[in-house]
Write a protein that holds these residues in place. Structure first.
Motif, short mmCIF file in Angstrom:
data_model
loop_
_atom_site.label_atom_id
_atom_site.label_comp_id
_atom_site.label_asym_id
_atom_site.label_seq_id
_atom_site.Cartn_x
_atom_site.Cartn_y
_atom_site.Cartn_z
N ASN A 38 0.57 -1.20 0.15
CA ASN A 38 -0.17 0.09 0.27
C ASN A 38 1.27 1.20 -0.05
O ASN A 38 0.57 2.11 -0.48
CB ASN A 38 -1.17 0.10 1.00
N HIS A 41 1.83 1.65 -3.66
CA HIS A 41 0.91 1.69 -4.77
C HIS A 41 0.39 3.80 -4.29
O HIS A 41 0.55 4.64 -5.17
CB HIS A 41 0.15 1.41 -4.61
N ARG A 42 0.66 4.02 -2.55
CA ARG A 42 0.58 5.50 -2.67
C ARG A 42 1.41 6.09 -3.19
O ARG A 42 0.99 7.31 -4.08
CB ARG A 42 -0.16 5.77 -1.59
N GLN A 43 2.22 6.30 -3.17
CA GLN A 43 3.78 6.60 -3.71
C GLN A 43 3.75 7.16 -5.15
O GLN A 43 3.13 7.81 -6.34
CB GLN A 43 4.97 6.67 -3.46
N GLU A 45 0.87 6.39 -7.35
CA GLU A 45 -0.43 7.26 -7.55
C GLU A 45 -0.11 8.43 -7.30
O GLU A 45 0.01 9.46 -8.19
CB GLU A 45 -1.36 6.38 -6.50
N MET A 46 0.74 8.65 -6.46
CA MET A 46 1.07 10.51 -6.11
C MET A 46 1.99 10.87 -7.38
O MET A 46 2.48 12.26 -8.54
CB MET A 46 1.62 10.73 -4.97
#
Length: 108
Positions: A38, A41-43, A45-46
């Protein structure tokens, strides 16, 4: 993991101190290594959002090459950047980047 543990041990020359520094570093990046990834994926997406907003031509190009997922940045996002003072103080700081470039360009 030895990419980071070995330079710490070499620079600190004390296994106990190197271990605790490595342990703290791993705590800081723990979310990047969960089973569901997670944090990674967050990085990524940023990176997508920033690229789409500030470099739309680049983002469109990446989309046309089926690379807008930014998976090519995965390894770079896994570890936090080293502070500039450490980069200046240690010639070892540049070595992982040099090896990364060599391996991905076929020079090694």
């Amino acid at each position: 993991m030895s990419d980071l543990a070995a330079p710490l041990l070499l620079v600190m020359q004390d296994e106990v101190e190197a271990f605790w520094c490595f342990q703290e570093l791993m705590q800081q990046v723990e979310a990047n290594f969960h089973k569901d990834q997670n944090g990674m994926h967050r990085q990524l997406e940023m990176l997508q959002a920033l690229s789409a907003q500030f470099e739309p031509a680049l983002f469109q190009y990446l989309q046309s090459k089926d690379s807008a997922n930014f998976y090519f940045c995965f390894r770079s996002c896994a570890w936090p950047r080293q502070p500039p003072a450490l980069l200046a103080a240690s010639p070892l700081a540049a070595s992982p980047l040099a090896w990364h470039a060599c391996l991905h360009t076929g020079a090694a």
